[in-house]
Design an enzyme around this catalytic site. Structure first.
Site, PDB file in Angstrom:
ATOM      1  CB  ALA A  10      -5.852  -0.236   1.860  1.00  0.00           C
ATOM      2  CE  LYS A 205      -9.932   0.509 -10.250  1.00  0.00           C
ATOM      3  NZ  LYS A 205      -8.911   0.606  -9.059  1.00  0.00           N
TER       4      LYS A 205
END
Ligand SMILES: NC(=O)C1=CN([C@@H]2O[C@H](COP(=O)(O)OP(=O)(O)OC[C@H]3O[C@@H](n4cnc5c(N)ncnc54)[C@H](OP(=O)(O)O)[C@@H]3O)[C@@H](O)[C@H]2O)C=CC1
Ligand SMILES: CC(C)(CO)C(=O)C(=O)O
Length: 325
Positions: A10, A205
């Site tokens: 991806a 994150k």
């Protein structure tokens, strides 16, 4: 500039397609299986903003076919790195930079970090220190990956949202190799800010990933549902506060308050985290990099992690039962 994306799924597929379409670097990918066959036959297809573009990329099953590169982008899942070391080796020459694009705590975390833990290898992400030894942390450019991307079918990458890949040297230096790569990524239509403190951004994150990802896998819930439910939100918040204490012991600056970070995750909406998606597809979940490594950092800094320990025990068990560990 010779650039190979190793593991063009991806994220790697998205980056490779953008760089290939831009055309200003000598781009190649290493891929495998039906994905590789489809790319060889029909090109790397990217759907972005509702439009399909086909990128013609040099695609190889074996790195030997490509030879030594200026940059190697490792876009594998974190747990796929160690098993791929022999396959990555032919791409590495004396001056090759290696860009790590994994979520979670990176294996090179304590390289040029300063402090008492300088040079520590993290067993959760680099068992036995093999990655540190074989790739070498001096090659590393760290990154934080923000785009959401999926592989819809072999050879077909679907961009969902986001174009930012923050980059940073572990030392914080704005070196020619990091600014040079950032320039090429910007030419390709991506955002590639070069950070002086990439670790602090990794933590922001990670803050969401270490809590929301396992909770979503355990409950089958989307980000919005976890945040809307007072009890699951409290579990996530407790994990995040334990992680914040660890990060701060390591000199990390958390520039946003925890409740704003939680709200940000909730605002993503009815989205299944990558860990829940992996569980549903029967694929290995990134538990080691996102959760176990934070527990290990807790032990190294002497910070208690009772909530992280509990959630980790449960999600680990679930992963083992489902063959996703
Ligand atoms: N997808 C996303 O939206 C985001 C992902 N990330 C992070 O980016 C990283 C990559 O994730 P993602 O792109 O989703 O993962 P994918 O599984 O889509 O891509 C990884 C690719 O690497 C391939 N691969 C693994 N081992 C080898 C090998 N030895 N040789 C050749 N190819 C190999 C896999 O092939 P195979 O399928 O055959 O195993 C797969 O195509 C993860 O750390 C993730 O957390 C971060 C932000 C968002
Ligand atoms: C959606 C988000 C931000 C969850 O924390 C993510 O990065 C993931 O699913 O891995």
């Amino acid at each position: 500039m010779r650039v190979t994306v190793f593991g063009a799924g991806a994220i790697g597929g998205y980056l490779a397609a953008k760089l290939a379409i831009s055309g200003s670097v000598d781009l190649s990918i290493v891929a495998r299986g039906a994905h590789l066959e489809a790319i060889k036959a029909d090109g790397l297809r990217l759907i972005e903003d509702g439009k399909e573009t086909v990128a013609r990329v040099k695609a190889a099953a074996r790195a030997e076919e490509l030879g030594v590169q200026d940059y190697v982008v490792l876009a594998l899942k974190a747990h796929s790195l160690a098993p791929a070391l022999d396959e990555i080796a032919p791409l590495l020459g004396e001056g090759t930079a290696v860009v790590t694009m994994q979520n979670g705590v990176p294996w090179w975390y304590f390289y040029k970090a300063g402090g008492a833990l300088e040079g520590t290898r993290l067993n959760a992400v680099d068992p036995g220190g093999a990655i540190w030894q074989r790739i070498g942390p001096e090659r590393v450019i760290g990154s934080v990956v923000y785009p959401a991307v999926e592989v819809d079918a072999p050879g077909l990458i679907r961009h969902v949202e986001g174009t930012r890949f923050s980059l940073g040297e572990p030392s914080g230096e704005k070196s020619e190799r990091v600014t040079g790569l950032a320039r090429e990524m910007v030419k390709a239509g991506l955002q590639a800010p070069v950070r002086e403190d990439i670790r602090s951004e990794i933590w922001v994150k990670l803050w969401g990933n270490l809590s929301f990802n396992p909770i979503s896998a355990l409950t089958g819930s989307t980000l919005a549902a976890i945040v809307a439910d007072e009890a699951t939100r409290a579990v996530a918040r407790a994990m995040m506060l334990e992680a914040q204490a660890i990060g701060e012991m390591l000199g990390v600056r958390f520039l946003i308050p925890v409740d704003r970070r939680i709200k940000g995750a909730g605002d993503v909406g009815e989205h299944k985290t990558s860990m829940l998606q992996d569980l549903e597809r029967g694929r290995p979940m990134e538990i080691f990099a996102l959760v176990t490594a934070v527990q290990e950092l807790g032990r190294l800094t002497g910070q208690p992690t009772p909530t992280i320990d509990t959630v980790l025990a449960l999600v680990r068990r679930l992963a083992i039962e489902r063959g996703c560990y």
